[in-house]
Structure formats: structure tokens, C-alpha cells
Design an enzyme around this catalytic site. Structure first.
Site, PDB file in Angstrom:
ATOM      1  NE  ARG A 443     -34.668  25.129 -23.537  1.00  0.00           N
ATOM      2  CZ  ARG A 443     -33.804  24.746 -22.626  1.00  0.00           C
ATOM      3  NH1 ARG A 443     -33.784  23.527 -22.347  1.00  0.00           N
ATOM      4  NH2 ARG A 443     -32.815  25.444 -22.431  1.00  0.00           N
ATOM      5  CE  LYS A 476     -32.164  22.218 -13.241  1.00  0.00           C
ATOM      6  NZ  LYS A 476     -31.326  23.508 -13.154  1.00  0.00           N
ATOM      7  CG  ASP A 478     -34.826  20.677 -16.895  1.00  0.00           C
ATOM      8  OD1 ASP A 478     -35.981  21.130 -16.714  1.00  0.00           O
ATOM      9  OD2 ASP A 478     -33.871  21.453 -17.442  1.00  0.00           O
ATOM     10  CG  ASP A 548     -36.058  27.793 -15.424  1.00  0.00           C
ATOM     11  OD1 ASP A 548     -35.484  27.114 -14.715  1.00  0.00           O
ATOM     12  OD2 ASP A 548     -36.259  27.546 -16.477  1.00  0.00           O
TER      13      ASP A 548
HETATM   14  C1  DGJ Z   1     -34.587  24.597 -17.563  1.00  0.00           C
HETATM   15  C2  DGJ Z   1     -34.100  24.531 -16.094  1.00  0.00           C
HETATM   16  O1  DGJ Z   1     -35.323  24.925 -15.247  1.00  0.00           O
HETATM   17  C3  DGJ Z   1     -32.914  25.276 -15.958  1.00  0.00           C
HETATM   18  O2  DGJ Z   1     -32.700  25.301 -14.476  1.00  0.00           O
HETATM   19  C4  DGJ Z   1     -31.628  24.753 -16.729  1.00  0.00           C
HETATM   20  O3  DGJ Z   1     -31.559  23.383 -16.201  1.00  0.00           O
HETATM   21  C5  DGJ Z   1     -32.125  24.584 -18.256  1.00  0.00           C
HETATM   22  N1  DGJ Z   1     -33.474  24.131 -18.357  1.00  0.00           N
HETATM   23  C6  DGJ Z   1     -31.219  23.756 -19.083  1.00  0.00           C
HETATM   24  O4  DGJ Z   1     -31.821  23.640 -20.374  1.00  0.00           O
END
Ligand code: DGJ
Length: 728
Positions: A443, A476, A478, A548
Site C-alpha cells: 500500500r 481509529k 489502523d 473491511d
Molecule cells: C483500512 C481500514 O480498514 C478502512 O476502514 C479505512 O480506515 C482505510 N484503511 C483508510 O485508509
């Protein structure tokens, strides 16, 4: 809860419904005797048969007439190099180059409560809730001292185990493998249940019968991962969802793990849980101690359901310190599927305004608010507001949230750095890498080297500044790639095998610092959905974005599989737009909400796109969710229909006092002239009468559990129905 019989030198660990028994046997070897349904403390040394077997080496001083071989014993903590030839739990290289460890019982103590192990996630307990046994084993050559730790709890059938290793050698030793849990079972007729997956389709159930081989469920990706899961169950072949013997295991750890089940020549099963020994080593200086993370084991004779409810209880009541662990969670509106990277202040405020009066608690601005982040190609690490998109900073967005009756939440991906970022330009050596080896991106990003204290300090400061300077109620967190190029320029060559674990220790340190400094912020874990959903992260962050894939039908399997060890209170589920962005399926709004309602609930769409009718439906969904929240937080979860094996899925939550329950039934595809089907409920009070809101009648708990609710045939695919029960 824990007793030691000095005469037979036997330890008895008793939970409400299970017993775990082991003994200091001849030659001071620890012999495992029993793990299963609770039995009274008694001499069960007859369980072990000491017989001579061909090709099983003898311990020193024994022979065929007077046999004693570790190879044929159910051992408590096997080591490498002597008469046990199976997988060792412990493997080290000593200063003289030898790799043989000979651990013998030295001492033990039984403590009230549970000592805290600093720096690692773990179950917590009040002094009166738990007892801990520590057994110290010493190597016969005096090179190492190993402490086995067991905690039993008064309120659940979970035993937690961990191991610490102290070097008593004169020069450094190198640890190669330190399993946190070893369990030798005297039989092998088990089905192994594991959860495998991939991005967007996490935690699929897979059952295989144990064979005479090694079965390893592991991650080598530097995260517990989408692909595998630090969970494994061994069930007797006749055990089902509601009955039969099941052993369950999980690991309170978020990095490379291995859970291994080996069947040997005598039909015994050796089960181990620990840090994956693959590409792991740890240099232990004289006098230093290495702490292996905590592993959990459950035995239940109430099938997979009983096993899961024990793990859920451990997670809900003993894992972590976040005050939100014990609170109803807010309802979230997240910007990701509404706008992705494509927003500015006006667009974000437009989404916020369109959510007014729906009943949302927190609006979350997801990825794209920082640096020059307009795509996933740039800016990770530059945690300053993207002034092109948000010229007024976060304040106008936060003010808009407050004006429209919501709090504000924000997205971070603290562990990562984009090669195109100011942070990378300033500190190219701060990422995991080996000098001279090409970087692998995923990514478009690299991983920061969290084994380094200076990197952890930087992240605490930059993320902490944003949280301190703004009114932020939710984060959040991530994490969107797995590890490659693992190496750290901050450590000497012989410590490079430590980097993956040191990374996890740095991550836990960072999470500990930020969650302690901001106790009012609700932290949610995420890793491209559920790529790091484990009890390690849940210790710091009481909820996790489950996948996701937000499609309600795909979520049936994902949530069903996840529920094997994770409670509803730790899963996050959002209603998203249709056609679904991940798989293009269109499902009824009701089904989307019904499935998400068995998680911490929210929306992941642009409310401006709702029709007037949908807006009203959403308001009603949110009101309903408020009533369901206590059940999501604290209800006992019962799986009723398995979406992996049939056309429908069903499950339910029952309040601890059994006065309330909610059940969900989803028929995936429509069926012409459908057969009759009844949904048999579980967990109710058989002597109570329950009013069923949706059906407008009442029935006995016994009738609902043993007879069941007839399910009306409905036209159309993806139809859901819920049943809300109140004891009258
Ligand atoms: C992956 C996450 O699972 C999504 O919900 C979102 O926050 C994206 N990353 C953002 O880049």
C-alpha cells in the site's frame, strides 16, 4: 482454587467447571496428569503408565528393566535434547554452543490474585477473584531458570499461562523458542478447528481431523493477520455447538505466533502456544529475564458455544483497563466509504450536517486529513492537518460535530511511514529495513521501527499533540501492511532476530502510553479490517473494526467465525451503502442494520444520500440499538445456525440474568416453496415466559428452546428477521 498436595507433590488447579492437574514426578520432572471436566482433587497418578517402549530413550540412570523416558510422558514443559524427541516448548543455545536444557522442579508458590507483567497485554484480576501458581524449574547445569505461571479465576473456566526465563549462565545465551503454553493430552481423537482468511474475508471456520503429524497455525507476517488467527480449538469429533468436549486456546499477542498441535506415535497430542520460533531469537544477558506473553486455555463440555462464552467472558471482564470495556459504546458515523480521500472542509461538514438528528454519537473523519494525503501514496508519518483540505484545521470540523449533536473522532495509522513524507525524508533510518536491501512497499508504505525507543517517543508526542490540542473522543488506530525487510539499524547483528518481538513491545508501550494519557478517548483497533484482531490489541483498545468487507451477507460468516473467541462487545459493524463497495451486492437496509447490530454499531456512508423513508428507518434502527446495547456489551452469545454449512445464519444474545434476549435469523438466498423451519433458541430461563416483541405473543423459555420459533418463508434474497424477548 489452587492446592498442592505435598505428599504426592501434585498441583490441583480448579475453575468452576474444570480441573487441571500436574505432578512433580520422579527425577523432579513435571508430569501433566489431567485437564478436563472438574473432578475432586485426588491421586490420579494412575493416569500415567510408565512402560518401556522401543526407540524411546531413557533418562540417565534408567534402563529397559527400570524404564523412565520423557518420550512417553505427558509433560508440562518439555525441553530439547534429552529423552523427549517431540517438539520442545523451550529451545536455547548456550555459551558453549550446546542446545540441551534439562529443567527440573525447584520451588513453587501460590499467590492470591495475579501479578502484573509489565509491558505486555494480559488478563487482569482482583486479588479475591483469582489465584496464581508459580513453579520454578532449574536447568541441571545451572544455565537457566524457567518460571511457569498459571492463573485460575473464580468466575470462568479459563486458565491463563505465561512463562519467564532467567539466564543463570555466565555468558549470554540465545533463546530460540519459548512457548507460553504446553499441554500434552493423552489422546488424539480430535477435530482441529481454526480460523483462516484473507483481507476482506477474515476468520473462516475450517475443521480437519488431527493426524499423526504436526499441525501449525501460525503467522509470519508480523501481525496476528487476516490469514490466520491466534485461536485454535480441539474438539472431540462428536462435540457440536452446544454439547461435547472442546479445548480452546488463544494467545494474548499481536505479532508472529504459532499454535501447534502434534500427534505422536502413542496417540498423544502435544499442544503449544507461543511466539512463532520462526525467525525468532533473543539474546539473554546473564541475570536478565525474558517474559513470554500470556496464553489462555479453556475446556468446556458444553461444546464450541461453551468454549466461546468463556473466551468472551475473559475478554469482557478481565482484558484491559479501558473504561470503555465496561461501557455501552457510542454509535459511529465514519467518513471512509462516504468520501474516501476525496473531501475538503465543506464536504466533511456536509456529511456531518446530514447526520444531524439521526442519533449518531460520534462522527469519525477517517484517512486523508493529514500531510498532503489525497491518496494512499503519501504522508503517513506527517501527523499535521492537511491545510489544503482543511484550511481552518480540525476546529471547524469539530465545531460542526458539536453543533450537530455529535462528538468528533479521528483516524491514525501511527506505525507507518510513506516514503513520500517529511518524516521519511528526515529519518530514512526509522523504518524497518536492512541497509543495502531494496525496500518492499505494501500500500505504498513502510513500517516504522517501533523496536526503537526514539521512534516510539516521536509517535507518542505527535499523535499525543493532536489528541491534546483538540476535542477528540475517539481514535481509529489502523495498520495497513505486514512486515518485510525486518531489521533495525538500532540493534547489533546478534539481536536482529529480536526485532519482530521488540516491535510488538514498542507498539504495546506506545498504546499503553497513549491510552493511559487519554483515558477518555475510545480507541478502536483496525488493520485493513480485522488483520490484527487479537486479545493483545483488545487489551489496549476494547473494540476492533471486524472487516473491511461491510457487506451484511459476507459479514455473517465473518462475525460468526470471529465469535469463536471474540465477544460482540469487541466487534465493530457498520451499515454501509448499496451496492456494497467491496462486493457490489445489494441487501435490504434492514438486513444491513440487523447484522451490524450484533456489534458496536455505526454507519459508513453519506447520510445525505438517504431517502426520507430511509432516514426514518435509520432513526428507528438507532433507537432500537440503544435498547440492544446492554446485550451487546454484556450478553451471552449463542450461535444458532452456521452460515458456513447452510443457507441461513442465526445467533442470539441473552442478558446475564436471562431476562432479555435478541435473536437474529438471516436467510441468504430465497427458496421457492421453502421447507418449514424453526429456530430453536438457547440460553433462556426454561421456567420463564418471554414476550416476543416482533411476534406479539409470549411463550415459555422451554418451548422456545426445545420447540423453537417457526420462521416464516419470505420472498427475496438476504432477508433478516429479529426476535426481541423480554421476560414477563
Ligand atoms: C483500512 C481500514 O480498514 C478502512 O476502514 C479505512 O480506515 C482505510 N484503511 C483508510 O485508509
Amino acid at each position: 482454587m489452587i492446592q498442592f498436595d505435598a505428599k504426592t507433590r501434585t498441583f490441583y488447579l480448579q475453575t468452576p467447571k474444570t480441573s487441571y492437574i500436574f505432578q512433580v514426578y520422579r527425577e523432579d520432572v513435571l508430569l501433566g496428569l489431567y485437564y478436563g471436566k472438574r473432578i475432586a482433587p485426588q491421586d490420579v497418578s494412575f493416569f500415567y503408565q510408565n512402560v518401556e517402549r522401543g526407540f524411546s530413550p531413557m533418562m540417565a540412570g534408567y534402563d529397559m528393566e527400570h524404564p523412565l523416558s520423557l518420550d512417553t510422558m505427558t509433560l508440562e514443559y518439555p525441553t530439547f535434547g534429552l529423552s523427549d524427541t517431540r517438539a520442545p516448548a523451550f529451545h536455547a543455545v548456550y555459551p558453549d554452543g550446546s542446545r540441551i536444557t534439562d529443567l527440573r522442579y525447584s520451588t513453587h508458590r501460590i499467590l492470591k490474585g495475579k501479578p502484573i507483567c509489565k509491558g505486555l497485554p494480559q488478563l487482569l484480576a482482583q486479588t479475591e477473584d483469582a489465584e496464581t501458581l508459580e513453579v520454578v524449574l532449574k536447568d541441571k547445569r545451572g544455565l537457566v531458570e524457567v518460571t511457569l505461571r498459571y492463573t485460575v479465576y473464580s468466575d470462568m473456566d479459563v486458565i491463563s499461562r505465561s512463562v519467564s526465563v532467567k539466564s543463570t549462565a555466565k555468558d549470554p545465551i540465545s533463546l530460540q523458542k519459548v512457548a507460553s503454553l504446553n499441554l500434552d493430552l493423552p489422546e488424539c481423537d480430535f477435530d482441529l478447528l481454526q480460523l483462516h482468511g484473507a483481507w476482506g474475508r477474515e476468520r473462516n471456520l475450517e475443521v480437519t481431523h488431527l493426524t499423526h503429524a504436526s499441525h501449525v497455525i501460525e503467522s509470519r507476517r508480523g501481525a496476528s493477520s487476516h490469514q490466520s488467527c491466534p485461536f485454535l480449538a480441539l474438539k472431540r469429533p462428536d462435540a457440536g455447538e452446544d454439547w461435547g468436549d472442546v479445548y480452546g486456546f488463544t494467545f494474548i499477542y499481536s505479532g508472529n505466533f504459532a499454535i501447534q498441535a502434534d500427534v505422536d506415535q502413542y496417540d498423544m497430542t502435544r499442544l503449544q502456544v507461543g511466539i512463532n520460533p520462526f525467525d525468532f531469537s533473543w539474546k539473554l544477558e546473564p541475570g536478565d529475564t525474558f517474559e513470554a506473553p500470556e496464553a489462555l486455555m479453556v475446556f468446556s463440555d458444553e461444546g464450541l458455544g461453551g468454549m466461546s462464552r468463556n473466551f468472551h467472558h475473559a475478554c469482557r471482564h478481565h482484558l484491559g483497563k479501558s473504561k470503555y470495556r465496561d461501557q455501552k459504546k457510542p454509535i459511529i458515523l465514519n467518513s471512509w466509504e462516504a468520501a474516501y480521500f476525496d473531501f475538503d472542509e465543506a464536504r466533511i461538514i456536509g456529511i456531518i450536517e446530514s447526520a444531524k438528528d439521526l442519533g449518531i454519537d460520534i462522527f469519525v473523519m477517517d484517512d486523508g486529513w493529514f500531510g498532503a494525503r489525497n491518496s494512499d501514496k503519501t504522508s503517513l508519518g506527517d501527523w499535521t492537518v492537511n491545510s489544503a483540505k482543511l484550511p481552518g484545521g480540525l476546529k471547524p470540523v469539530i465545531d460542526a460535530c458539536h453543533k450537530n449533536g455529535m462528538k468528533f473522532g479521528i483516524w491514525f495509522e501511527p506505525e507507518m511511514v510513506s516514503p513520500d513524507s517529511d518524516l521519511y525524508r528526515a529519518h530514512p533510518d526509522w523504518c524497518l529495513h536492512v541497509p543495502g536491501v531494496d525496500h518492499c512497499t505494501s500500500r505504498n508504505q513502510l513500517i516504522l521501527d517501533l523496536s526503537r525507543a526514539d521512534v516510539v517517543d516521536y509517535l507518542e508526542q505527535t499523535v499525543g499533540d493532536i489528541l491534546a490540542q483538540n476535542d477528540i473522543a475517539y481514535v481509529k488506530w489502523d495498520m495497513n501492511r505486514n512486515m518485510t525487510n525486518v531489521g533495525s539499524v538500532a540493534f547489533e547483528p546478534e539481536r536482529q532476530g529480536e526485532i519482530r518481538h521488540r516491535y510488538m513491545l514498542g507498539l504495546y508501550d506506545l498504546m499503553e502510553r497513549l491510552t493511559t494519557r487519554f483515558p477518555d478517548v475510545l480507541f478502536e483497533g483496525c488493520s485493513g479490517g480485522g488483520g490484527r484482531l487479537d486479545f493483545g490489541i483488545l487489551y489496549y483498545m476494547p473494540q476492533f473494526w471486524t472487516s473491511d468487507d461491510s457487506d451484511a451477507i459476507a459479514r455473517l460468516k465473518i462475525q460468526y467465525g470471529t465469535s469463536m473467541f471474540v465477544p460482540a462487545s469487541a466487534m465493530v459493524g457498520h451499515v454501509s451503502a448499496c451496492p456494497n463497495h467491496q462486493i457490489g451486492r445489494t441487501t435490504p437496509l434492514k438486513t444491513r442494520a440487523d447484522v451490524a447490530s450484533f456489534c458496536n454499531f455505526g454507519y459508513e456512508l453519506d447520510p445525505a444520500r438517504f431517502s426520507a423513508e430511509e432516514r426514518e428507518a435509520v432513526k428507528a434502527q438507532i433507537e432500537r440499538q440503544r435498547r440492544m446495547e446492554p446485550l451487546v456489551l454484556d450478553g451471552d452469545f449463542y450461535r444458532l445456525r452456521n452460515p458456513f454449512t447452510g443457507n441461513d445464519a442465526a445467533w442470539m444474545l441473552v442478558s446475564p440474568d436471562k431476562s432479555e434476549a435478541v435473536a437474529l435469523f438471516v436467510q441468504v438466498l430465497a427458496v421457492a416453496n421453502a421447507p418449514f423451519t424453526r429456530l430453536r433458541l438457547r440460553g433462556l430461563d426454561p421456567d420463564a415466559t418471554y414476550q416476543i416483541e416482533e411476534l406479539g405473543f409470549s411463550a415459555g423459555g422451554d418451548a422456545l428452546m426445545h420447540g423453537g420459533i417457526p420462521i416464516e418463508a419470505r420472498p427475496g434474497d438476504f432477508r433478516s428477521v429479529t426476535f426481541t424477548l423480554r421476560r414477563i
